[in-house]
Scaffold this motif. Structure first.
Motif, PDB file in Angstrom:
ATOM      1  N   UNK A  61       0.765  -1.302  -0.039  1.00 49.79           N
ATOM      2  CA  UNK A  61       0.059  -0.008  -0.026  1.00 49.79           C
ATOM      3  C   UNK A  61       0.840   1.205   0.058  1.00 49.79           C
ATOM      4  N   UNK A  62       2.020   1.313   0.863  1.00 56.39           N
ATOM      5  CA  UNK A  62       2.743   2.307   0.683  1.00 56.39           C
ATOM      6  C   UNK A  62       3.272   2.676  -0.618  1.00 56.39           C
ATOM      7  N   UNK A  63       3.551   1.909  -1.336  1.00 55.43           N
ATOM      8  CA  UNK A  63       4.002   1.952  -3.055  1.00 55.43           C
ATOM      9  C   UNK A  63       2.706   2.476  -3.905  1.00 55.43           C
ATOM     10  N   UNK A  64       1.585   2.131  -3.624  1.00 52.54           N
ATOM     11  CA  UNK A  64       0.517   2.555  -4.528  1.00 52.54           C
ATOM     12  C   UNK A  64      -0.474   3.629  -3.826  1.00 52.54           C
ATOM     13  N   UNK A  65      -0.321   4.031  -2.794  1.00 55.74           N
ATOM     14  CA  UNK A  65      -1.314   5.081  -2.324  1.00 55.74           C
ATOM     15  C   UNK A  65      -0.989   6.582  -3.075  1.00 55.74           C
TER      16      UNK A  65
END
Length: 165
Positions: free
Chosen positions: A91-95
């Motif tokens: 999620x850190x990469x895609x938020x």
């Protein structure tokens, strides 16, 4: 208090016992305070050392049956998959910028992540969660069956999006 001429300077430290300097009772009280402090420090160091030794000698306990955690067996896999860490990094990469998540939790057989959306964003938060679901070919699906993404937008929870393998 300093004594001497500077070349061979002697520094005398008072114990702060409240007794006049030079008093035998004052020196004894100061020595008692220092002695007790050293004894406590030695005891703490011994306990920490013993705790480390006990931790090394204790037998490995099974992680089966832990509440609210997926089953993991370190006897079979010495480097087990950490779904919480994997979800956080995914999620850190895609938020998008300004969005953030709470740490994932495991509830009723699903991994749950609360996603905070900034007030300035415009759109449908539930459909935005569907776009955050991992792709069918993602390695997350090797060990995770269900991920529930719960949007928190305009200071209120919105309907969650459930991602399945």
């Amino acid at each position: 208090m300093r004594q001497g001429n500077g070349a061979g300077m002697v520094v005398r430290i008072g114990m702060g016992t409240g007794c006049p300097q030079g008093s035998t009772a004052g020196r004894r009280a100061g020595q008692d305070i220092v002695t007790r402090a050293l004894m406590r420090l030695t005891l703490v160091a011994a306990l920490v050392g013993a705790g480390g030794a006990m931790a090394q000698q204790s037998p490995m306990q099974s992680l089966e049956g832990l509440p609210a955690r997926p089953p993991v067996n370190p006897d079979v896999d010495p480097y087990p998959f950490d779904p919480f860490l994997s979800l956080r990094s995914y999620l850190r990469q895609r938020l998008p910028a300004g969005w953030w998540t709470r740490d994932p939790s495991y509830e009723a057989g699903a991994f749950v992540v609360v996603v905070h959306i900034p007030e300035s964003w415009r759109g449908n938060p539930t459909s935005a969660m569907l776009r955050l679901c991992p792709e069918p070919s993602s390695t997350l699906w090797e060990r995770i069956q269900v991920v529930e993404l719960r949007p928190f937008y305009h200071q209120a929870p919105w309907p969650a999006a459930t991602c399945r393998r």
